[in-house]
Design an enzyme around this catalytic site. Structure first.
Site, PDB file in Angstrom:
ATOM      1  CG  ASP A   1      -3.138   3.730  -2.396  1.00 11.74           C
ATOM      2  OD1 ASP A   1      -3.844   3.039  -2.264  1.00 11.74           O
ATOM      3  OD2 ASP A   1      -2.385   4.612  -1.580  1.00 11.74           O
TER       4      ASP A   1
ATOM      5  CG  ASP B   1      -2.001   1.144   1.052  1.00 15.47           C
ATOM      6  OD1 ASP B   1      -3.048   0.912   0.292  1.00 15.47           O
ATOM      7  OD2 ASP B   1      -1.982   2.226   1.698  1.00 15.47           O
ATOM      8  CG  LEU B   2       1.493   3.091  -3.722  1.00 19.03           C
ATOM      9  CD1 LEU B   2       1.205   3.960  -4.950  1.00 19.03           C
ATOM     10  CD2 LEU B   2       2.974   2.601  -3.752  1.00 19.03           C
TER      11      LEU B   2
END
Length: 534
Positions: free
Chosen positions: A447, A404-405
């Site tokens: 994301d 996960d960004l």
């Protein structure tokens, strides 16, 4: 296969035709043998009937003359003998059986009262069977030196008042029967080995080969009964051990001649009689064999023209099954049916190929993230269902890592969604570079990404930490955007292992997701492995 079937069928037909032809010819040869025997019987019957007519004529002449003038009677008998040379001796007896007049004066004054020609003749018209000469043997000329044989005919003589006055007797030379026998022999009877025989009612050979004369013929199984005058034939084994085509015809008399039960026989060795039929059979079989070869070659040629295109089409179908393109379907230009078949196959394969491409494109759309080109959640589910049985077979494990960004929302808010999309595309490129061949990374949405890696159980922890280190390093580098702008993001990583952290892959995914949130809660941009403390 077709050529062999044509060859066998033609050869069988040739054999049937040759056998049928041979049987018909053999039956015809047998019928001819029976007819030859009948012809001999008929000639003997007619000749005997003619002799009886002659005796009756002589009797009529005697009745018209002066019975006491023996010289006149003698001259009449001699003229009759000269006219019908089959009469070896003609004589007239008195009531006591003493010859009173005879041709050439033979036996004049001699009593024949004890001979059947007198004893039977005084009772009525009588015809005797063949016998050797007794009284006449030394008195008649005999150039051949062989025993003389006669057939006797006698009849009583009565005066005008009906009183018995003597017997008129005739000895017919057996040579007339031999002449008839010889006339029945074919011109080449020596080569054809055909014999004509005449048997007495008791089976004694009256006419036939010299070594068989006077002997009883025994051992033949198809001899007709005494009252059976129908001509017939059979294959008989004769006393000499050879097989003969044998024709039979028993005498039943003719007109005045009531018959003496004679049996005429025609015989010919089977190998000689049937030689022509066997040659014909061999010729038909030879022609049949030749035709079989011709038809087999023709059938092979025709079959090749049909089978070869089918074989090509079959190979093309196998190639398509193995993944070849539609161009491997040949366009056959031989028979119209094959041309239509190959054209239809090409068109069908083209349609199937188009459909397959369409299905593939649809599957790609259904399983691929349209922005990044990465596999989506649907693909990930299918992949895991296939990957787990495979790693089980190879004794491997799976490492599942959620990604996960960190800071992606700020890029969207400050630089806009287009910049966010470009950032995701660049991140995708970096994720792929961090993977080994055979590893999979999928975008779950926004994301968030998931990476699946196969490895040996002993290497799980080291590999997980190595992959996490590469990802953290690759993602934190600044990303160049259009118009000279830059963006920087981090990433939080959560990992879990199958089957160590759960027998069900869904459980492992939940553990990895929980580890991801643990990484975010501890300050982000870090890796957390389920069940391990940093």
């Amino acid at each position: 296969m077709i050529a062999a079937l044509v060859f066998a069928t033609t050869l069988l037909l040739a054999w049937v035709a040759s056998r049928e032809s041979a049987e018909q010819i053999e039956a015809g040869i047998g019928d001819a043998a029976a007819d030859a025997a009948y012809q001999m019987t008929d000639k003997l019957n007619r000749s005997m009937n003619a002799r009886i007519k002659e005796v009756q004529l002589l009797l009529a002449i005697q009745a018209l003359g002066d019975a006491s003038d023996t010289d006149v009677l003698k001259r009449q008998m001699e003229r009759l003998q000269a006219t019908y040379n089959v009469a070896s001796w003609i004589g007239l007896t008195d009531v006591e059986g003493v010859v009173v007049a005879a041709t050439d004066g033979i036996l004049e004054g001699v009593s024949i009262a004890q001979r059947p020609v007198f004893t039977e003749g005084r009772q009525g018209f009588w015809v005797g069977d063949v016998h050797e000469a007794v009284l006449l043997a030394a008195l008649l000329p005999n150039p051949s030196g062989e025993a003389l044989k006669f057939v006797d005919i006698s009849t009583p003589i009565h005066d005008q008042s009906g009183r018995f006055t003597g017997v008129l007797a005739v000895h017919l030379s057996w040579q007339w029967a031999e002449y008839i026998q010889q006339s029945m022999q074919p011109p080449d009877h020596t080569e054809s080995e055909m014999d004509m025989l005449l048997l007495a009612p008791d089976g004694t050979v009256l006419l036939g080969p010299r070594k068989m004369l006077g002997k009883k013929l025994e051992g033949l199984k198809a001899l007709p009964a005494q009252n059976d005058s129908r001509p017939k034939w059979a294959l008989e084994t004769w006393p000499d051990g050879r097989r003969y085509v044998t024709g039979y015809s028993r005498s039943a008399g003719f007109d005045e001649f009531e018959g003496l039960g004679w049996l005429s026989i025609s015989r010919q060795p089977m190998e000689t009689a049937f030689a022509g039929a066997q040659r014909l059979q061999l010729a038909i079989m030879s022609i049949g064999l030749l035709l079989s070869l011709v038809f087999a070659i023709l059938g092979w040629w025709l079959a090749s023209g049909l089978v070869a295109p089918l074989a090509r089409l079959s190979r093309a179908a196998d190639a398509i099954r193995d993944g070849a393109g539609t161009e491997v379907i040949p366009l056959e230009r031989g028979a119209p049916e094959l041309k239509r078949l190959s054209t239809s196959l090409r068109e069908m394969v083209a349609r199937l190929s188009d459909q397959r491409k369409t299905i593939t494109r649809l599957e790609d759309l259904a399983n691929t993230d349209p922005l990044t080109g990465l596999p989506n959640r649907a693909f990930l589910d299918q992949y895991l269902n296939h990957a787990i049985p495979e790693v089980q077979r190879h004794g491997q494990s799976l490492m599942v890592m959620y990604i996960d960004l960190d800071g992606f929302k700020r890029v969207n808010d400050e630089l806009g969604h287009h910049a966010g999309d470009l950032l995701l595309i660049e991140i995708t490129y970096r994720l792929k570079n961090a993977l080994r061949s055979g590893d999979v990374v999928a975008r779950l949405g926004g994301d968030e990404f998931v990476m699946v890696v196969k490895t040996q159980p002993s290497q799980l922890e080291n590999l997980t930490r190595e992959v996490g280190r590469r990802l953290l390093a690759a993602i934190e580098h600044p990303i160049e955007l259009p118009e000279g702008r830059q963006a920087r993001v981090g990433c939080s990583l959560g990992a879990a292992w199958w089957p160590k952290h759960g027998e069900q892959i869904e459980t492992v995914l939940k553990h990895a997701d929980a580890a991801l949130y643990e990484a975010k809660s501890q300050g982000k941009h870090r890796l957390i492995i389920h069940g391990l403390k940093e």
